[in-house]
Design a protein around this motif. Structure first.
Motif, PDB file in Angstrom:
ATOM      1  N   ARG A  75       0.823  -1.240  -0.106  1.00 56.26           N
ATOM      2  CA  ARG A  75      -0.094  -0.133  -0.034  1.00 56.26           C
ATOM      3  C   ARG A  75       0.979   1.144  -0.123  1.00 56.26           C
ATOM      4  NH1 ARG A  75       2.587   0.754   3.494  1.00 56.26           N
ATOM      5  NH2 ARG A  75       2.525   0.396   5.765  1.00 56.26           N
ATOM      6  N   CYS A 103      -3.706  -3.622  -2.775  1.00 59.17           N
ATOM      7  CA  CYS A 103      -3.580  -2.263  -1.933  1.00 59.17           C
ATOM      8  C   CYS A 103      -2.771  -1.133  -2.916  1.00 59.17           C
ATOM      9  CB  CYS A 103      -2.412  -2.632  -0.869  1.00 59.17           C
ATOM     10  SG  CYS A 103      -3.292  -3.349   0.546  1.00 59.17           S
ATOM     11  N   GLY A 108      -7.109  -1.341  -1.667  1.00 64.00           N
ATOM     12  CA  GLY A 108      -7.495  -2.608  -1.027  1.00 64.00           C
ATOM     13  C   GLY A 108      -8.358  -2.285  -0.019  1.00 64.00           C
ATOM     14  N   PHE A 110      -7.560  -0.885   2.712  1.00 60.01           N
ATOM     15  CA  PHE A 110      -7.253   0.462   3.482  1.00 60.01           C
ATOM     16  C   PHE A 110      -7.930   1.544   2.816  1.00 60.01           C
ATOM     17  CE2 PHE A 110      -3.566  -2.101   3.986  1.00 60.01           C
ATOM     18  CZ  PHE A 110      -3.634  -2.418   5.185  1.00 60.01           C
ATOM     19  N   CYS A 132      -3.715 -10.886  -2.369  1.00 63.67           N
ATOM     20  CA  CYS A 132      -3.439 -10.220  -1.194  1.00 63.67           C
ATOM     21  C   CYS A 132      -2.602 -11.173  -0.465  1.00 63.67           C
ATOM     22  CB  CYS A 132      -4.673  -9.564  -0.664  1.00 63.67           C
ATOM     23  SG  CYS A 132      -4.263  -9.046   1.004  1.00 63.67           S
TER      24      CYS A 132
END
Ligand code: SF4
Length: 184
Positions: A75, A103, A108, A110, A132
């Protein structure tokens, strides 16, 4: 840019394109750049069991000036985004980007103000890799698909024509909001 812009179109250009594509895809150097858990799978891909050396790309370069592939593994936080862009800007052309994992591709799980909701807001992405984290086999599949893309890339006047066609196709594409069923 440079010499390739001055080459004549036609048979000579096609031959040069094929040779350049083969040379470029056989010597892709990734930048040493990992952001989160996906980076562990990226490191595994470079180790002995999966062996990226067979594609001539086992050496992850310590300087972006020696790299032409950025694998965004993890991320991207808002704080990291300008750094990522700076690393990308320091890489010489031609260069490519793989967005590794959900991400990097979309934020994703988040879905919050701290994480960039897709690295394509920061740099142009060539290959999106789901998962993931994606397994090393998936990253290698993405690399092979990138090789196909590099092999088929155009030079000089052919590149200008390809860019024009891509822009036209994008302008004529159905807006996402109107897509139904299997995204059609
Ligand atoms: S996609 Fe999964 S493994 Fe990759 S950075 Fe996000 S949470 Fe970590």
């Amino acid at each position: 840019m440079g010499l390739e812009e001055k080459l004549p179109s036609g048979f000579v250009m096609n031959t040069v394109e094929q040779a350049a594509g083969w040379v470029r895809k056989s010597s892709v150097f990734p930048a040493t750049f990992g952001l989160a858990c996906c980076a562990i799978e990226m490191m595994t891909t470079g180790a002995g069991r999966y062996d990226l050396a067979r594609f001539g790309m086992e050496v992850f370069r310590g300087s972006p000036r020696q790299a032409d592939l950025m694998i965004v593994a993890g991320r991207v936080s808002q704080k990291m985004a300008p750094v990522l862009r700076q690393v990308y800007d320091q890489m010489p052309n031609p260069k490519w980007v793989i967005s590794m994992g959900v991400c990097a591709s979309s934020g994703g799980m988040f879905n919050n103000y701290a994480i960039v909701q897709g690295v394509d807001h920061i740099v142009p992405v060539d290959i999106y890799l789901p998962g993931c984290p994606p397994r090393p086999e998936m990253l290698m599949d993405a690399i092979l698909k990138l090789h196909q893309k590099i092999q088929g890339s155009k030079l000089g006047v052919n590149a200008e024509e390809a860019a024009r066609e891509a822009e036209e196709a994008a302008l004529n594409a159905l807006p996402l909001i109107e897509m139904k069923g299997l995204m059609r």
